[in-house]
Every structure is written in C-alpha cells, then in structure tokens.
Scaffold this motif. Sequence first.
Motif, PDB file in Angstrom:
ATOM      1  N   SER A 103       0.833  -1.202   0.000  1.00  0.00           N
ATOM      2  CA  SER A 103       0.000   0.000   0.000  1.00  0.00           C
ATOM      3  C   SER A 103       0.870   1.255   0.000  1.00  0.00           C
ATOM      4  CB  SER A 103      -0.907   0.011   1.234  1.00  0.00           C
ATOM      5  OG  SER A 103      -0.119   0.168   2.401  1.00  0.00           O
ATOM      6  N   LYS A 104       0.246   2.362  -0.409  1.00  0.00           N
ATOM      7  CA  LYS A 104       0.979   3.626  -0.373  1.00  0.00           C
ATOM      8  C   LYS A 104       1.392   3.956   1.062  1.00  0.00           C
ATOM      9  CE  LYS A 104      -2.073   5.879  -3.013  1.00  0.00           C
ATOM     10  NZ  LYS A 104      -2.737   6.995  -3.688  1.00  0.00           N
ATOM     11  N   SER A 105       0.539   3.669   2.010  1.00  0.00           N
ATOM     12  CA  SER A 105       0.892   3.966   3.404  1.00  0.00           C
ATOM     13  C   SER A 105       2.097   3.151   3.855  1.00  0.00           C
ATOM     14  CB  SER A 105      -0.304   3.743   4.337  1.00  0.00           C
ATOM     15  OG  SER A 105      -0.706   2.392   4.321  1.00  0.00           O
ATOM     16  N   SER A 106       2.248   1.940   3.323  1.00  0.00           N
ATOM     17  CA  SER A 106       3.433   1.139   3.646  1.00  0.00           C
ATOM     18  C   SER A 106       4.700   1.784   3.085  1.00  0.00           C
ATOM     19  CB  SER A 106       3.302  -0.275   3.095  1.00  0.00           C
ATOM     20  OG  SER A 106       2.257  -0.961   3.742  1.00  0.00           O
ATOM     21  N   ILE A 107       4.585   2.382   1.910  1.00  0.00           N
ATOM     22  CA  ILE A 107       5.733   3.093   1.343  1.00  0.00           C
ATOM     23  C   ILE A 107       6.106   4.261   2.242  1.00  0.00           C
ATOM     24  CG2 ILE A 107       6.565   4.506  -0.586  1.00  0.00           C
ATOM     25  CD1 ILE A 107       4.878   2.735  -2.444  1.00  0.00           C
ATOM     26  N   TYR A 108       5.087   5.002   2.692  1.00  0.00           N
ATOM     27  CA  TYR A 108       5.346   6.167   3.547  1.00  0.00           C
ATOM     28  C   TYR A 108       5.911   5.759   4.905  1.00  0.00           C
ATOM     29  CZ  TYR A 108       3.096   9.248   0.187  1.00  0.00           C
ATOM     30  OH  TYR A 108       2.794   9.969  -0.938  1.00  0.00           O
ATOM     31  N   HIS A 109       5.777   4.504   5.249  1.00  0.00           N
ATOM     32  CA  HIS A 109       6.424   4.002   6.477  1.00  0.00           C
ATOM     33  C   HIS A 109       7.947   4.033   6.317  1.00  0.00           C
ATOM     34  CE1 HIS A 109       7.130   1.537  10.028  1.00  0.00           C
ATOM     35  NE2 HIS A 109       7.878   0.743   9.264  1.00  0.00           N
ATOM     36  N   HIS A 110       8.418   3.861   5.074  1.00  0.00           N
ATOM     37  CA  HIS A 110       9.865   3.803   4.795  1.00  0.00           C
ATOM     38  C   HIS A 110      10.446   5.141   4.349  1.00  0.00           C
ATOM     39  CE1 HIS A 110      10.084  -0.539   5.228  1.00  0.00           C
ATOM     40  NE2 HIS A 110       9.032  -0.657   4.444  1.00  0.00           N
ATOM     41  N   VAL A 111       9.677   5.939   3.610  1.00  0.00           N
ATOM     42  CA  VAL A 111      10.186   7.197   3.044  1.00  0.00           C
ATOM     43  C   VAL A 111       9.105   8.272   3.107  1.00  0.00           C
ATOM     44  CG1 VAL A 111      11.834   6.078   1.460  1.00  0.00           C
ATOM     45  CG2 VAL A 111       9.508   6.553   0.684  1.00  0.00           C
ATOM     46  N   THR A 112       9.541   9.518   2.957  1.00  0.00           N
ATOM     47  CA  THR A 112       8.582  10.629   2.988  1.00  0.00           C
ATOM     48  C   THR A 112       7.856  10.814   1.662  1.00  0.00           C
ATOM     49  OG1 THR A 112      10.325  12.182   2.372  1.00  0.00           O
ATOM     50  CG2 THR A 112       9.902  11.890   4.732  1.00  0.00           C
ATOM     51  N   GLY A 113       8.395  10.242   0.583  1.00  0.00           N
ATOM     52  CA  GLY A 113       7.751  10.375  -0.716  1.00  0.00           C
ATOM     53  C   GLY A 113       8.690   9.946  -1.822  1.00  0.00           C
ATOM     54  N   LYS A 114       8.233  10.127  -3.049  1.00  0.00           N
ATOM     55  CA  LYS A 114       9.025   9.635  -4.175  1.00  0.00           C
ATOM     56  C   LYS A 114      10.303  10.433  -4.364  1.00  0.00           C
ATOM     57  CE  LYS A 114       7.155  11.862  -8.303  1.00  0.00           C
ATOM     58  NZ  LYS A 114       6.721  11.653  -9.669  1.00  0.00           N
ATOM     59  N   GLU A 115      10.331  11.705  -3.968  1.00  0.00           N
ATOM     60  CA  GLU A 115      11.568  12.466  -4.122  1.00  0.00           C
ATOM     61  C   GLU A 115      12.669  11.937  -3.203  1.00  0.00           C
ATOM     62  OE1 GLU A 115      13.320  16.890  -4.929  1.00  0.00           O
ATOM     63  OE2 GLU A 115      11.173  16.642  -4.669  1.00  0.00           O
ATOM     64  N   GLU A 116      12.293  11.451  -2.032  1.00  0.00           N
ATOM     65  CA  GLU A 116      13.300  10.831  -1.162  1.00  0.00           C
ATOM     66  C   GLU A 116      13.856   9.568  -1.814  1.00  0.00           C
ATOM     67  OE1 GLU A 116      13.866   8.704   3.190  1.00  0.00           O
ATOM     68  OE2 GLU A 116      12.166  10.058   2.929  1.00  0.00           O
ATOM     69  N   LEU A 117      13.006   8.805  -2.465  1.00  0.00           N
ATOM     70  CA  LEU A 117      13.482   7.615  -3.183  1.00  0.00           C
ATOM     71  C   LEU A 117      14.435   8.017  -4.307  1.00  0.00           C
ATOM     72  CD1 LEU A 117      10.144   5.614  -3.319  1.00  0.00           C
ATOM     73  CD2 LEU A 117      12.246   4.872  -2.172  1.00  0.00           C
TER      74      LEU A 117
END
Length: 195
Positions: free
Chosen positions: A42-56
């Motif tokens: 889920s998108k919320s799972s991604i936000y658990h690891h990073v603040t957003g796509k720019e951080e990636l």
Amino acid sequence: MTTAKRDTYTPETLLSVAVQVFNERGYDGTSMEHLSKAAGISKSSIYHHVTGKEELLRRAVSRALDGLFSVLEEPGAVRGRAVERVEYVTRRTVEVLVGELPYVTLLLRVRGNTRTERWALERRREFDHQVADLLKAAAADGDLRADVDIRLATRLLFGMVNSLVEWYRPHPGTGPEQLADAVVHMAFDGLRTAR
C-alpha cells in the motif's frame, strides 16, 4: 511491469523497485500509486519507509553518485601521471556504471525539474569537471596528442561512457572488465601520444 507481492519490504528492496519504475516511466511520470502497485504494497506502507518519491529519487541518485565519487578517492585515481589516473578513473567509472546500472541510468536521465534533480545535476557536473581536469593535466604533461581539442575529447569520452546505460546489458563474455578495457582502448589509444 508485473506487480510484486511481498510479505515484507525493506528500504533497499523498495528503492530497487522505485528505480525500476522511474527508469520505465520516467520520474515525472511515476506516481506513488505506480510505486505501490509495482511493490505490491500500500501507499501507506511506502510512507512508512520514506517521505515520498523524491526521497526515493535522492537515495537512488546518491547511490550512483557515491559510487562515482568514491572512484576519485581510490589510489589509482590520485597517484601517478595524470594520463594513468584518467585512464584508471575511466575504467572504474565504467565498472561502477555496470555494477550500479539501474541507478546510474536514473542519474543520467534526471533533467532538473525538482530540487533533488538539480542537486544531482550539480554533483554530476562536479564529477565531470574533476575528470576533465585530469584530461587537461595529461595534455599539459604532453601525454595526450597536441592536435586533439581537450574539451572535445572530454565530451566524447563522457558521451561514450554515459551511452552505455542505453545499450549495455550484461551477458557472457562481455563483463565489466571487458567493457572497461574496450572503452579505455578506444578512447586512449586515439588520445595518447606515441609511447
């Protein structure tokens, strides 16, 4: 791209998926929805690891840049005649490119549309300037042909190395060492003065 289904995700595996999606769709064409589908989380799972796509994006291009800049600190890049150092840096740059192919591909495709992209472009220019300075020093030492415009040679060298991301795919018989040898011979056999 197929949707991956995973029980757990680490920042590293998420980064790997993000780089793949960024390279396929382009950074601007990638949404958090695209990333969550590709990762199978889920998108919320991604936000658990990073603040957003720019951080990636920053993590990905940092990985490529760290690899390139570390080459400039290796003994072969700092000791010896300038021509030997620039050949070493060229060889190692090719090896880093091959070893970090998706990350370097992404680095070479950023266009400056975000703060992270502008930072990455500035760091790339810094790397390019350091390599160009080595070529200039080699020319000043008399180790490169006097009839070759060093600015042009610098652009051609970077063009040859950077183009590898567009066509090189690992296969038996042409690994990083063979590819690096070919690039160094093609470039410097034409640039060096007679030995």
